[in-house]
Design a protein around this motif. Sequence first.
Motif, short mmCIF file in Angstrom:
data_model
loop_
_atom_site.label_atom_id
_atom_site.label_comp_id
_atom_site.label_asym_id
_atom_site.label_seq_id
_atom_site.Cartn_x
_atom_site.Cartn_y
_atom_site.Cartn_z
N ARG A 167 4.59 -3.42 6.54
CA ARG A 167 5.42 -3.31 5.54
C ARG A 167 6.60 -4.22 6.15
N TRP A 207 7.93 -5.93 0.98
CA TRP A 207 6.51 -6.37 0.58
C TRP A 207 5.67 -6.05 1.79
N THR A 208 4.51 -6.08 1.69
CA THR A 208 3.40 -5.79 2.47
C THR A 208 2.34 -6.77 2.45
N ASP A 226 -7.23 -8.22 -1.29
CA ASP A 226 -6.92 -7.30 -2.62
C ASP A 226 -7.72 -6.35 -2.75
N ALA A 274 -6.52 -2.16 -2.55
CA ALA A 274 -6.87 -1.38 -3.55
C ALA A 274 -7.51 -0.02 -2.90
N GLY A 306 -4.88 2.18 -1.54
CA GLY A 306 -3.93 2.52 -2.42
C GLY A 306 -2.64 1.71 -2.39
N LEU A 307 -2.65 0.60 -2.02
CA LEU A 307 -1.30 -0.40 -1.95
C LEU A 307 -1.18 -0.93 -3.16
N ASP A 308 0.18 -1.16 -3.62
CA ASP A 308 0.65 -1.76 -4.70
C ASP A 308 0.35 -3.15 -4.66
N ALA A 309 -0.68 -3.34 -5.55
CA ALA A 309 -1.34 -5.10 -5.78
C ALA A 309 -0.09 -5.80 -5.88
N ASP A 310 0.82 -5.82 -6.59
CA ASP A 310 2.04 -6.61 -7.07
C ASP A 310 2.83 -6.84 -5.90
N ASN A 311 2.86 -5.81 -4.88
CA ASN A 311 3.54 -6.15 -3.55
C ASN A 311 2.93 -6.47 -2.35
N LEU A 312 1.71 -6.69 -2.72
CA LEU A 312 0.89 -6.94 -1.40
C LEU A 312 0.60 -8.54 -1.32
#
Length: 265
Positions: A121, A126-127, A187, A191, A194-200
């Motif tokens: 992070r 963002w990640t 991606d 998933a 459990g990471l936020d896809a919009d922030n990856l």
Amino acid sequence: MKIRHPEILEQNAAMGSIRKLLFPTIATIISLGILLNLGFWQLDRLAFKENLIRQVEDAIVNDPVAAPDPADWKSVGEADDYRHVQLTGEFLDGAVFYYIALSNPAGPIGGPGLMAYQPFRTTDGWTVFVNRGFLPQSLSDEKQTTAIVPPEGTMTLNGLLRLSEKPIWTTPDPDLSARIWFARDTDAMGAFLGLDADNLAPYSVDLDAEYTPATGLPQAGETIVRFKNDHLGYALTWFGLAATLIGVFLTYAATILWPRKEKET
């Protein structure tokens, strides 16, 4: 009984030959145009790929630049692959692995094994997945678990940007029980964790060799710089087919326009 003049008979025969050649001529012109366009397109791709390879060779040794942030993610593409980047932040818990076989390792350890990917992070929130390096397949589960314990605290990292991959039909399904992927599909990895896809980030970062810990594992700096560059061969294939098409058409046209000569020979 009508007697036809020889000249009229020759004109009728010529018109008949032209009619027979009309459709094949049109089809040949269209096909030739398609083949030539494909050939020239491959030459354009060849020039692009050779320029990209030169950019990569320069980027690897250049000073790192800031890793693309969310505002730039939509424009990240093939020209960014292998770019030397820098990012600041801290590692998160969790890790996934990408199966690989190092036939010519930069470090002392090679052979079949895993690349350890861990979410990182950034200080901007963002990640991105960071490839910390290579772990040999012979490593025990206990030693693997110990090796992937990430360093704590905020740090600045340098490495090579690698675009995410999508598996193709020949790619084996990931072994979710062992957290092993056979394509660098960040991606799907995100998933799974459990990471936020919009922030990856739509890419990962392979750490430079200097980030190999004192224990030697994970062995960083093992990016395989490799480009598939078959465009010249493809171009020659399309141009060869175009030349063959011309030859076949001319041979066919000759049999239509000069049938008597063909019989005499």
